[in-house]
Write a protein that holds these residues in place. Structure first.
Motif, mmCIF file in Angstrom:
data_model
loop_
_atom_site.group_PDB
_atom_site.id
_atom_site.type_symbol
_atom_site.label_atom_id
_atom_site.label_comp_id
_atom_site.label_asym_id
_atom_site.label_seq_id
_atom_site.Cartn_x
_atom_site.Cartn_y
_atom_site.Cartn_z
ATOM 1 N N LYS A 7 23.364 -34.240 -40.984
ATOM 2 C CA LYS A 7 23.805 -33.267 -39.984
ATOM 3 C C LYS A 7 22.805 -33.172 -38.839
ATOM 4 N N ARG A 8 21.517 -33.203 -39.161
ATOM 5 C CA ARG A 8 20.497 -33.095 -38.107
ATOM 6 C C ARG A 8 20.643 -34.236 -37.109
ATOM 7 N N LYS A 9 20.968 -35.407 -37.615
ATOM 8 C CA LYS A 9 21.116 -36.568 -36.765
ATOM 9 C C LYS A 9 22.394 -36.484 -35.913
ATOM 10 N N GLU A 10 23.478 -35.984 -36.516
ATOM 11 C CA GLU A 10 24.784 -36.023 -35.868
ATOM 12 C C GLU A 10 25.129 -34.780 -35.053
ATOM 13 N N ASN A 11 24.776 -33.588 -35.582
ATOM 14 C CA ASN A 11 25.186 -32.352 -34.904
ATOM 15 C C ASN A 11 24.199 -31.238 -35.252
ATOM 16 N N ILE A 12 23.323 -30.941 -34.330
ATOM 17 C CA ILE A 12 22.249 -29.971 -34.571
ATOM 18 C C ILE A 12 22.785 -28.569 -34.868
ATOM 19 N N ALA A 13 23.925 -28.213 -34.297
ATOM 20 C CA ALA A 13 24.504 -26.892 -34.553
ATOM 21 C C ALA A 13 24.979 -26.798 -36.002
ATOM 22 N N GLU A 63 9.327 -22.624 -51.416
ATOM 23 C CA GLU A 63 7.919 -22.336 -51.102
ATOM 24 C C GLU A 63 7.763 -21.880 -49.654
ATOM 25 N N MET A 64 8.467 -22.534 -48.740
ATOM 26 C CA MET A 64 8.416 -22.129 -47.329
ATOM 27 C C MET A 64 8.917 -20.696 -47.170
ATOM 28 N N MET A 65 10.040 -20.390 -47.799
ATOM 29 C CA MET A 65 10.621 -19.050 -47.676
ATOM 30 C C MET A 65 9.668 -17.997 -48.231
ATOM 31 N N ARG A 66 9.038 -18.301 -49.350
ATOM 32 C CA ARG A 66 8.077 -17.350 -49.939
ATOM 33 C C ARG A 66 6.867 -17.177 -49.036
ATOM 34 N N SER A 67 6.281 -18.295 -48.612
ATOM 35 C CA SER A 67 5.042 -18.213 -47.826
ATOM 36 C C SER A 67 5.269 -17.634 -46.433
ATOM 37 N N GLU A 68 6.492 -17.777 -45.906
ATOM 38 C CA GLU A 68 6.788 -17.263 -44.568
ATOM 39 C C GLU A 68 7.412 -15.871 -44.604
ATOM 40 N N GLY A 69 7.533 -15.311 -45.804
ATOM 41 C CA GLY A 69 8.014 -13.938 -45.927
ATOM 42 C C GLY A 69 9.468 -13.726 -45.554
ATOM 43 N N VAL A 70 10.315 -14.708 -45.859
ATOM 44 C CA VAL A 70 11.741 -14.551 -45.554
ATOM 45 C C VAL A 70 12.578 -14.593 -46.848
ATOM 46 N N LYS A 71 12.065 -13.941 -47.865
ATOM 47 C CA LYS A 71 12.796 -13.904 -49.143
ATOM 48 C C LYS A 71 14.050 -13.049 -49.040
ATOM 49 N N GLU A 72 13.974 -11.937 -48.344
ATOM 50 C CA GLU A 72 15.113 -11.002 -48.253
ATOM 51 C C GLU A 72 16.067 -11.386 -47.128
ATOM 52 N N LYS A 73 15.508 -11.700 -45.961
ATOM 53 C CA LYS A 73 16.318 -12.047 -44.791
ATOM 54 C C LYS A 73 15.451 -12.823 -43.820
ATOM 55 N N GLY A 74 16.103 -13.347 -42.800
ATOM 56 C CA GLY A 74 15.376 -14.125 -41.800
ATOM 57 C C GLY A 74 15.434 -15.610 -42.106
ATOM 58 N N HIS A 75 14.746 -16.382 -41.271
ATOM 59 C CA HIS A 75 14.818 -17.836 -41.373
ATOM 60 C C HIS A 75 13.428 -18.452 -41.348
ATOM 61 N N ILE A 76 13.296 -19.554 -42.053
ATOM 62 C CA ILE A 76 12.018 -20.262 -42.071
ATOM 63 C C ILE A 76 11.725 -20.846 -40.694
ATOM 64 N N GLN A 77 10.451 -21.104 -40.448
ATOM 65 C CA GLN A 77 10.007 -21.605 -39.145
ATOM 66 C C GLN A 77 10.715 -22.903 -38.778
ATOM 67 N N LEU A 78 10.972 -23.725 -39.754
ATOM 68 C CA LEU A 78 11.685 -24.980 -39.529
ATOM 69 C C LEU A 78 13.003 -24.722 -38.789
ATOM 70 N N ASN A 79 13.717 -23.692 -39.209
ATOM 71 C CA ASN A 79 14.994 -23.348 -38.582
ATOM 72 C C ASN A 79 14.792 -22.615 -37.259
ATOM 73 N N LYS A 80 13.760 -21.802 -37.184
ATOM 74 C CA LYS A 80 13.443 -21.133 -35.919
ATOM 75 C C LYS A 80 13.092 -22.161 -34.845
ATOM 76 N N ASN A 81 12.436 -23.239 -35.264
ATOM 77 C CA ASN A 81 12.066 -24.289 -34.312
ATOM 78 C C ASN A 81 13.287 -24.954 -33.698
ATOM 79 N N VAL A 82 14.366 -25.042 -34.466
ATOM 80 C CA VAL A 82 15.610 -25.606 -33.929
ATOM 81 C C VAL A 82 16.143 -24.700 -32.817
ATOM 82 N N ILE A 83 16.135 -23.393 -33.054
ATOM 83 C CA ILE A 83 16.578 -22.440 -32.024
ATOM 84 C C ILE A 83 15.693 -22.562 -30.783
#
Length: 182
Positions: A7-13, A63-83
């Motif tokens: 999907k990342r290759k074909e359609n970023i959305a 591990e990313m979700m735990r370390s970035e504090g998005v266990k309850e809600k929000g998005h990991i930095q990887l996804n924020k970087n796409v935005i």
């Protein structure tokens, strides 16, 4: 992981919406890798080595979700970087005299964005994240079999069309095919 890569290759959305769904699947499985293996990984029709690779990917995301504090809600930095990358491209497209069609699509979508922001209780999200939230929310409502009003459908169609255009421009940009400067 296999789907995400494709999907990342074909359609970023589509990729971003998929990754948000993966975050929610991890939350729904209470960050329990055994549960994720049973309910997600084992259902892939793939050889065991590929399933292990998929499981490892889920472990890394947990591990990313735990370390970035998005266990309850929000998005990991990887996804924020796409935005962030999409917002950067969006602004470049709006400034380009060669992208009048994109600008028109954006301004046609803007009233829906404003309306969504007003309904969200003043949450100050970037415009594109507001669009993705709308599409993701719509997909969740559809999955739950909830009724969608004609007004909402009109907005979703416009936002989808706009995000599809942005995704296409992103693909062109990544392939070196997008020429914005004169």
């Amino acid at each position: 992981m296999i789907i995400a890569r494709q999907k990342r290759k074909e359609n970023i959305a589509e990729y971003l919406l998929y990754m948000w769904q993966v975050e929610d699947l991890i939350r729904a499985n209470n960050f329990d890798m055994d549960s994720i293996r049973r309910t997600i990984v084992d259902r892939y029709d793939q050889p065991d080595d590929v399933k292990e690779e998929i499981a490892k990917w889920y472990e890394e995301l947990i591990e990313m979700m735990r370390s970035e504090g998005v266990k309850e809600k929000g998005h990991i930095q990887l996804n924020k970087n796409v935005i962030i990358a999409l917002t950067d491209l969006h602004l470049r497209l709006l400034k380009s005299p060669k992208e009048m069609v994109y600008g028109a699509a954006y301004y046609k979508t803007l009233p829906f964005i404003v309306q969504l922001r007003a309904k969200s209780g003043g949450e100050d999200l970037p415009e594109l994240e507001t669009c993705f939230n709308a599409i993701y929310g719509f997909l969740m409502l559809k999955m739950q079999g909830k009724e969608i009003s004609p007004e909402t459908m009109e907005g979703i169609k416009q936002i989808s069309s706009f995000l599809a255009l942005l995704a296409e421009k992103y693909r062109e940009d990544m392939n070196g095919e997008l020429k914005l400067e004169e």
